[in-house]
Design a protein around this motif. Structure first.
Motif, mmCIF file in Angstrom:
data_model
loop_
_atom_site.group_PDB
_atom_site.id
_atom_site.type_symbol
_atom_site.label_atom_id
_atom_site.label_comp_id
_atom_site.label_asym_id
_atom_site.label_seq_id
_atom_site.Cartn_x
_atom_site.Cartn_y
_atom_site.Cartn_z
ATOM 1 N N GLU A 1 0.863 -1.191 0.000
ATOM 2 C CA GLU A 1 0.000 0.000 0.000
ATOM 3 C C GLU A 1 0.899 1.240 0.000
ATOM 4 O O GLU A 1 1.342 1.666 1.070
ATOM 5 C CB GLU A 1 -0.880 0.020 1.266
ATOM 6 C CG GLU A 1 -2.005 -0.987 1.248
ATOM 7 C CD GLU A 1 -2.896 -0.916 2.493
ATOM 8 O OE1 GLU A 1 -3.915 -1.595 2.505
ATOM 9 O OE2 GLU A 1 -2.550 -0.179 3.462
ATOM 10 N N ARG B 1 6.975 2.691 4.349
ATOM 11 C CA ARG B 1 5.545 2.719 4.620
ATOM 12 C C ARG B 1 4.824 1.693 3.744
ATOM 13 O O ARG B 1 5.229 1.449 2.617
ATOM 14 C CB ARG B 1 4.953 4.102 4.302
ATOM 15 C CG ARG B 1 5.184 5.123 5.378
ATOM 16 C CD ARG B 1 4.584 6.476 5.006
ATOM 17 N NE ARG B 1 4.686 7.389 6.144
ATOM 18 C CZ ARG B 1 3.778 7.471 7.107
ATOM 19 N NH1 ARG B 1 2.683 6.735 7.061
ATOM 20 N NH2 ARG B 1 3.943 8.318 8.109
ATOM 21 N N GLY B 2 3.744 1.130 4.302
ATOM 22 C CA GLY B 2 2.866 0.281 3.500
ATOM 23 C C GLY B 2 3.432 -1.081 3.148
ATOM 24 O O GLY B 2 2.960 -1.721 2.209
ATOM 25 N N THR C 1 3.130 -4.658 7.544
ATOM 26 C CA THR C 1 2.254 -3.767 8.314
ATOM 27 C C THR C 1 0.775 -4.125 8.146
ATOM 28 O O THR C 1 -0.093 -3.530 8.786
ATOM 29 C CB THR C 1 2.421 -2.279 7.889
ATOM 30 O OG1 THR C 1 1.956 -2.135 6.536
ATOM 31 C CG2 THR C 1 3.864 -1.824 7.981
ATOM 32 N N ILE C 2 0.478 -5.082 7.251
ATOM 33 C CA ILE C 2 -0.918 -5.428 6.954
ATOM 34 C C ILE C 2 -1.228 -6.903 7.247
ATOM 35 O O ILE C 2 -2.288 -7.223 7.771
ATOM 36 C CB ILE C 2 -1.238 -5.145 5.464
ATOM 37 C CG1 ILE C 2 -0.896 -3.704 5.110
ATOM 38 C CG2 ILE C 2 -2.704 -5.444 5.152
ATOM 39 C CD1 ILE C 2 -0.729 -3.465 3.636
ATOM 40 N N ALA D 1 0.456 -7.370 12.945
ATOM 41 C CA ALA D 1 -0.367 -6.319 12.341
ATOM 42 C C ALA D 1 -1.855 -6.650 12.468
ATOM 43 O O ALA D 1 -2.676 -5.766 12.753
ATOM 44 C CB ALA D 1 0.013 -6.150 10.872
ATOM 45 N N GLY E 1 1.211 3.831 2.886
ATOM 46 C CA GLY E 1 0.434 3.230 3.983
ATOM 47 C C GLY E 1 1.086 3.431 5.349
ATOM 48 O O GLY E 1 1.894 4.349 5.546
ATOM 49 N N SER E 2 0.741 2.552 6.273
ATOM 50 C CA SER E 2 1.226 2.708 7.655
ATOM 51 C C SER E 2 2.745 2.569 7.722
ATOM 52 O O SER E 2 3.339 1.814 6.950
ATOM 53 C CB SER E 2 0.628 1.617 8.542
ATOM 54 O OG SER E 2 -0.754 1.620 8.420
ATOM 55 N N PRO E 3 3.385 3.298 8.694
ATOM 56 C CA PRO E 3 4.835 3.181 8.850
ATOM 57 C C PRO E 3 5.229 1.766 9.269
ATOM 58 O O PRO E 3 4.532 1.125 10.051
ATOM 59 C CB PRO E 3 5.178 4.176 9.964
ATOM 60 C CG PRO E 3 3.933 4.906 10.280
ATOM 61 C CD PRO E 3 2.782 4.214 9.657
ATOM 62 N N CYS E 4 6.349 1.282 8.722
ATOM 63 C CA CYS E 4 6.851 -0.060 9.037
ATOM 64 C C CYS E 4 8.097 0.066 9.910
ATOM 65 O O CYS E 4 8.790 1.079 9.862
ATOM 66 C CB CYS E 4 7.179 -0.783 7.731
ATOM 67 S SG CYS E 4 7.814 -2.457 7.968
ATOM 68 N N GLU F 1 -2.926 -5.855 15.895
ATOM 69 C CA GLU F 1 -3.016 -4.395 16.117
ATOM 70 C C GLU F 1 -4.271 -3.819 15.455
ATOM 71 O O GLU F 1 -4.933 -2.941 16.010
ATOM 72 C CB GLU F 1 -1.756 -3.709 15.569
ATOM 73 C CG GLU F 1 -0.576 -3.849 16.530
ATOM 74 C CD GLU F 1 0.755 -3.440 15.909
ATOM 75 O OE1 GLU F 1 0.763 -2.982 14.756
ATOM 76 O OE2 GLU F 1 1.784 -3.605 16.602
ATOM 77 N N MET F 2 -4.596 -4.330 14.250
ATOM 78 C CA MET F 2 -5.805 -3.846 13.562
ATOM 79 C C MET F 2 -7.046 -4.208 14.377
ATOM 80 O O MET F 2 -7.984 -3.421 14.482
ATOM 81 C CB MET F 2 -5.900 -4.451 12.154
ATOM 82 C CG MET F 2 -4.925 -3.835 11.160
ATOM 83 S SD MET F 2 -5.258 -4.359 9.448
ATOM 84 C CE MET F 2 -4.482 -5.943 9.385
#
Ligand SMILES: [Zn+2]
Length: 377
Positions: free
Chosen positions: A235, A246-247, A251-252, A257, A238-241, A260-261
């Motif tokens: 992504e 990012r992305g 992180t997904i 992850a 996207g979110s910081p790794c 955390e989501m």
């Protein structure tokens, strides 16, 4: 010390299972006389033993197999505290377990391995006599001689010659390896991928690891970092790794992850199995999280298939099962994102593994060296 011809023979049996002298001579291009001599020497050394008799069109022949207890190996995982250690035979069977304190200081690690060794070998005098190597699995990049850790964020290392430090302290030949690559070697030697030349292993846990065998050899790339799908951008923006980008896939789709989501959505359940249970009764947040993570992992695997055209993708996981929403969405995402001609062509297998996975992988590194000889992986 085994000769290169002897190692060639062991490698063929390791890949194919028990073989007759005639079958081995054909596979290796040796004369029958040379093969008989080679087999006799290895039987005398206790490395091979005769198994069943096979009856074909000609004379009956006896198959030869590896003697599991001809060599023993230590595997150490530097991924957990305390660090697990196992003693295994040549077929990857674990005979004993211990653990040792984890440290970031290579000399302290070497001391801890040296102290734990006698405990691990205490009730196994044969293993002590035939101890043939130590393997160490760690998070980070390792050089192609499996001696030096080029870089590890987790251990805060740059260019650490860990194998030499441990072998100097313990008096046993030592090799190190990246964690996911160690698991791939273990699967090639003892597991699901024994007879497959091209395959990728994806280790799905708190983080995501990945490693490839190409043409029967572990592929590490120019800097030891080949296969790091965890830090492929899925992504953009996207979110910081934790790697600084990012992305990233990590992180997904990593279990960390996903947890955390789930917490961010206000769910009290955070494990894959719990989320699957919630999804099955229609919890929209659980469905959304599993869908997002599985789609991302499926997309990354589709790209992997597109690049390497492997004969197998093996996904190992310690937690959960893949017969629910996560596994279904993952497979759909793979099929949707590969070229139509690749669709359905690459088997994707899920393998539930136990907590020995990393230490067993580490021991397999030493066994691999025993079978094929140094620096020819
Ligand atoms: Zn990253």
């Amino acid at each position: 010390m085994l000769t290169s011809s002897q190692r060639q023979l062991l490698r063929v049996i390791s890949e194919c299972g028990p073989l007759s002298r005639t079958e081995m001579a054909q596979l290796l291009g040796f004369s029958k006389a040379a093969m008989s001599g080679l087999a006799r020497d290895l039987i005398d050394l206790g490395v091979l033993h005769e198994t069943e008799t096979v009856y074909g069109p000609g004379r009956p022949s006896v198959r030869l197999d590896l003697s599991p207890e001809c060599a023993f190996f230590i595997g150490v995982s530097l991924l957990e505290e305390p660090a697990p250690m196992v003693l295994s035979d040549l077929t990857g069977k674990i005979i004993a377990r211990r653990s040792m304190p984890l440290s970031r200081d290579p000399a302290v690690i070497a001391d801890a391995v040296a102290q734990a060794l006698p405990e691990l070998l205490a009730n196994h005098p044969d293993a002590a006599d035939r101890l043939s190597g130590i393997g160490i699995a760690l998070s980070g990049f390792v050089d192609e001689t499996q001696a030096r850790c080029v870089q590890s964020t987790l251990l805060n290392w740059q260019d650490v010659p860990l194998a030499r430090i441990v072998s100097d302290r313990c008096g046993v030949e030592t090799f190190i390896e990246n964690d996911a690559k160690a698991v791939a070697v273990s699967e090639k030697l003892f597991g699901t991928a024994r007879d497959i030349s091209n395959f990728s292993v994806v280790t799905l846990g708190d983080g995501i690891g990945c490693a490839h065998f190409i043409d029967g050899k572990l592929y590490r790339g120019n800097h030891g970092g080949a296969g790091e799908i965890a830090h492929c951008t899925i992504e953009p923006g996207g979110s910081p790794c934790r790697c600084g980008k990012r992305g990233c896939l990590d992180t997904i789709a990593s279990m960390k992850a996903v947890g955390e989501m789930a917490r961010a959505e206000g769910l009290t359940c955070t494990s894959l199995s719990e989320l699957e249970a919630q999804a099955s009764v229609g919890n929209a947040a659980a469905i959304r999280i599993l869908h997002r993570a599985a789609s991302a992992l499926g997309l990354a695997i589709a790209n992997l298939i597109q690049m390497n055209d492997p004969g197998l993708i093996l996904i190992t996981h310690v937690e959960g099962s893949f017969d629910g929403l996560f596994g279904t969405v993952l497979k759909q995402a793979v099929e949707t994102n590969v070229l139509p001609r690749y669709a359905g062509q690459t088997p994707i297998r899920f393998k539930r593994v136990d907590s020995d996975i990393w230490a067993r992988g580490a021991a397999s590194i030493a066994a691999h060296q025993f079978l094929i000889g140094p620096h020819s992986s």
